[in-house]
Scaffold this motif. Structure first.
Motif, PDB file in Angstrom:
ATOM      1  N   ASN A   1       0.813  -1.217   0.000  1.00 23.88           N
ATOM      2  CA  ASN A   1       0.000   0.000   0.000  1.00 23.88           C
ATOM      3  C   ASN A   1       0.844   1.263   0.000  1.00 23.88           C
ATOM      4  OD1 ASN A   1      -2.315  -1.511  -0.006  1.00 23.88           O
ATOM      5  ND2 ASN A   1      -2.769  -1.254   2.158  1.00 23.88           N
ATOM      6  N   THR A   2       1.915   1.267   0.799  1.00 23.85           N
ATOM      7  CA  THR A   2       2.744   2.470   0.893  1.00 23.85           C
ATOM      8  C   THR A   2       3.298   2.848  -0.468  1.00 23.85           C
ATOM      9  OG1 THR A   2       3.319   2.116   3.221  1.00 23.85           O
ATOM     10  CG2 THR A   2       4.853   3.421   1.897  1.00 23.85           C
ATOM     11  N   ALA A   3       3.794   1.865  -1.216  1.00 23.28           N
ATOM     12  CA  ALA A   3       4.363   2.156  -2.534  1.00 23.28           C
ATOM     13  C   ALA A   3       3.299   2.727  -3.469  1.00 23.28           C
ATOM     14  CB  ALA A   3       4.976   0.889  -3.134  1.00 23.28           C
ATOM     15  N   PHE A   4       2.096   2.165  -3.439  1.00 20.92           N
ATOM     16  CA  PHE A   4       1.029   2.659  -4.322  1.00 20.92           C
ATOM     17  C   PHE A   4       0.651   4.096  -3.959  1.00 20.92           C
ATOM     18  CE2 PHE A   4      -3.310   3.419  -5.646  1.00 20.92           C
ATOM     19  CZ  PHE A   4      -3.352   2.881  -6.924  1.00 20.92           C
ATOM     20  N   ILE A   5       0.484   4.362  -2.665  1.00 25.42           N
ATOM     21  CA  ILE A   5       0.122   5.722  -2.230  1.00 25.42           C
ATOM     22  C   ILE A   5       1.223   6.704  -2.581  1.00 25.42           C
ATOM     23  CG2 ILE A   5      -0.402   7.162  -0.225  1.00 25.42           C
ATOM     24  CD1 ILE A   5      -1.586   4.604   1.081  1.00 25.42           C
ATOM     25  N   ALA A   6       2.483   6.312  -2.346  1.00 29.94           N
ATOM     26  CA  ALA A   6       3.605   7.213  -2.619  1.00 29.94           C
ATOM     27  C   ALA A   6       3.687   7.561  -4.098  1.00 29.94           C
ATOM     28  CB  ALA A   6       4.907   6.578  -2.141  1.00 29.94           C
ATOM     29  N   ARG A   7       3.551   6.555  -4.961  1.00 28.67           N
ATOM     30  CA  ARG A   7       3.610   6.823  -6.405  1.00 28.67           C
ATOM     31  C   ARG A   7       2.457   7.722  -6.837  1.00 28.67           C
ATOM     32  NH1 ARG A   7       4.799   1.203  -6.721  1.00 28.67           N
ATOM     33  NH2 ARG A   7       2.613   0.819  -7.267  1.00 28.67           N
ATOM     34  N   THR A   8       1.279   7.480  -6.279  1.00 22.39           N
ATOM     35  CA  THR A   8       0.117   8.288  -6.661  1.00 22.39           C
ATOM     36  C   THR A   8       0.291   9.732  -6.220  1.00 22.39           C
ATOM     37  OG1 THR A   8      -1.314   6.339  -6.486  1.00 22.39           O
ATOM     38  CG2 THR A   8      -2.385   8.504  -6.468  1.00 22.39           C
ATOM     39  N   LEU A   9       0.694   9.939  -4.975  1.00 24.24           N
ATOM     40  CA  LEU A   9       0.904  11.304  -4.496  1.00 24.24           C
ATOM     41  C   LEU A   9       2.000  11.996  -5.287  1.00 24.24           C
ATOM     42  CD1 LEU A   9       0.684  10.837  -0.609  1.00 24.24           C
ATOM     43  CD2 LEU A   9      -1.081  11.701  -2.160  1.00 24.24           C
ATOM     44  N   ARG A  10       3.063  11.252  -5.596  1.00 26.22           N
ATOM     45  CA  ARG A  10       4.148  11.825  -6.399  1.00 26.22           C
ATOM     46  C   ARG A  10       3.628  12.360  -7.723  1.00 26.22           C
ATOM     47  NH1 ARG A  10       7.503   7.439  -9.309  1.00 26.22           N
ATOM     48  NH2 ARG A  10       5.600   7.569 -10.567  1.00 26.22           N
TER      49      ARG A  10
END
Length: 390
Positions: free
Chosen positions: A22-31
């Motif tokens: 989840n962290t990777a998905f959220i981070a990429r999306t926010l980026r």
């Protein structure tokens, strides 16, 4: 531009029993929407420790996103933790309970009494509908900051993030910039050498240039922030051209491309056959070599013995005689050093070399595989990868 921190919640994550995707998905999306990520962390299912983590993140970032801990059981403490962090009470919302019951009815199931916990939110929180699950998400506005709490089930988290949270954040924080990332893959050179070539670019603030070393490969990540995707991509390509000018010979691919895929495509373009004899490599490496040969008879995969490496043993093999390229390689294992011996015959002549690896022994096979593939790539009669960027 706002900054964010992400808190993944779950004791199973801390124990290594589940992987935090989840962290990777959220981070990429926010980026992609121009939000800087200051920090990510994992916290177990403990309301007090989660509350402390939320308070710490709130002191640094405008946006705090948690994922996990919204289920109906006692060890789902995110709602309680947010109440502790904001010094508020948990308030029962009958309309949320109605939504939860309706969701269960769609699945022909009856909610248990503990599902009622999911209808409680910290006083001041705003519920976010969950169209694909039973756990309501919520956000808690705090002056110029916000805490967003999402479910831990990836499909639920991703749906709510994209359908509800991102539109809310774009409106709330007037997100008008985007962040784009582009990765170049290099082989046959070490990280320190790449660092020497690109040192001045690594000092820039926008775009940023960062290096990441893998066994037999170095990634060059270029990240740009701009008002639009087009402008960010233009900024990135300006840096890409400079990288190619300095080390284009070592670049074999970009983003999701793998070295074995690139070599296979170049062999196909040249209409060349290759005959491989490799000894001493771990079994999990075999598939990468299978990618580049036209048929299984062109690959001989052996354990390491001195006899296996005798060139004369293979000179009468049909593939040896018919292939434009012949590569025979052995990986000799040692406690402190791994030795890779390479013999390559190609239309331009014969090349022999020895390479050594002093890194972690479990990674020696991956290093040797990439070293061999790069050796092949550099002896193929095609333009270097990305020459059009020069």
């Amino acid at each position: 531009m706002p900054a964010a921190e992400i808190i993944a919640i779950g004791t199973e994550l801390l124990l290594g029993e589940s992987l935090d995707t989840n962290t990777a998905f959220i981070a990429r999306t926010l980026r992609d929407y121009g939000v800087d990520i200051f920090r990510t962390m994992i916290v177990g299912d403990n309301a007090t420790r989660i509350a402390e983590a939320i308070r710490e993140s709130r002191s640094r970032a405008h946006i705090v996103i948690t994922t996990g801990g919204l289920g109906p059981t006692v060890d789902d403490p995110t709602r309680e933790a947010v109440a502790l962090a904001t010094q508020s009470k948990l308030i029962y919302h009958p309309e949320l309970w109605d939504q939860i019951q309706e969701r269960f009815r769609r699945y022909n199931r009856q909610p248990t009494e503990n599902n009622r916990r999911q209808a409680y939110l910290p006083d001041g929180a705003v519920a976010i509908p969950n169209p694909v699950g039973t756990a309501p998400a919520f956000y808690y506005p705090l002056e110029e900051k916000v805490i967003v709490c999402l479910p831990g089930v990836p499909s639920e988290m991703e749906t709510i993030l994209m359908q509800s949270v991102i539109p809310y954040l774009r409106s709330r924080f007037n997100l008008r910039e985007v962040i784009r990332a582009y990765t170049l893959h290099a082989a046959g050179v070490g990280e320190s050498q790449v660092d020497e070539w690109l040192a001045d670019l690594e000092k820039q603030s926008n775009p940023t240039v960062g290096l990441l070393a893998h066994p037999g490969q170095v990634d060059i990540r270029i990240t740009a922030k701009a008002p639009s995707i087009e402008e960010a991509d233009q900024m990135i390509q300006k840096i890409v051209r400079q990288v190619y000018e300095r080390m284009g010979f070592a670049i074999f691919g970009v983003n999701q491309q793998k070295l074995e895929q690139v070599v296979a495509e170049k062999l196909r373009q040249t209409n060349w056959e290759i005959f491989l004899v490799v000894a001493g490599f771990p079994d999990e490496i075999r598939k990468s070599f299978e990618t580049i040969v036209s048929n299984s008879q062109n690959l001989i995969f052996l354990p390491y013995t001195e006899q296996n490496l005798l060139l004369g043993s293979y000179q009468q093999h049909p593939a040896f005689l018919q292939s434009q390229m012949v590569l025979i390689a052995s990986l000799k294992r040692g406690e402190q050093q791994q030795i890779l011996d390479i013999f390559l015959r190609h239309p331009g002549g014969i090349e022999e070399t020895t390479r050594s690896y002093g890194g972690p022994p479990p990674l020696a096979g991956l290093w040797a595989m990439r070293t061999l593939l790069e050796f092949i790539r550099r002896h193929l009669p095609l333009k270097p990868f990305g020459e059009e960027n020069l």
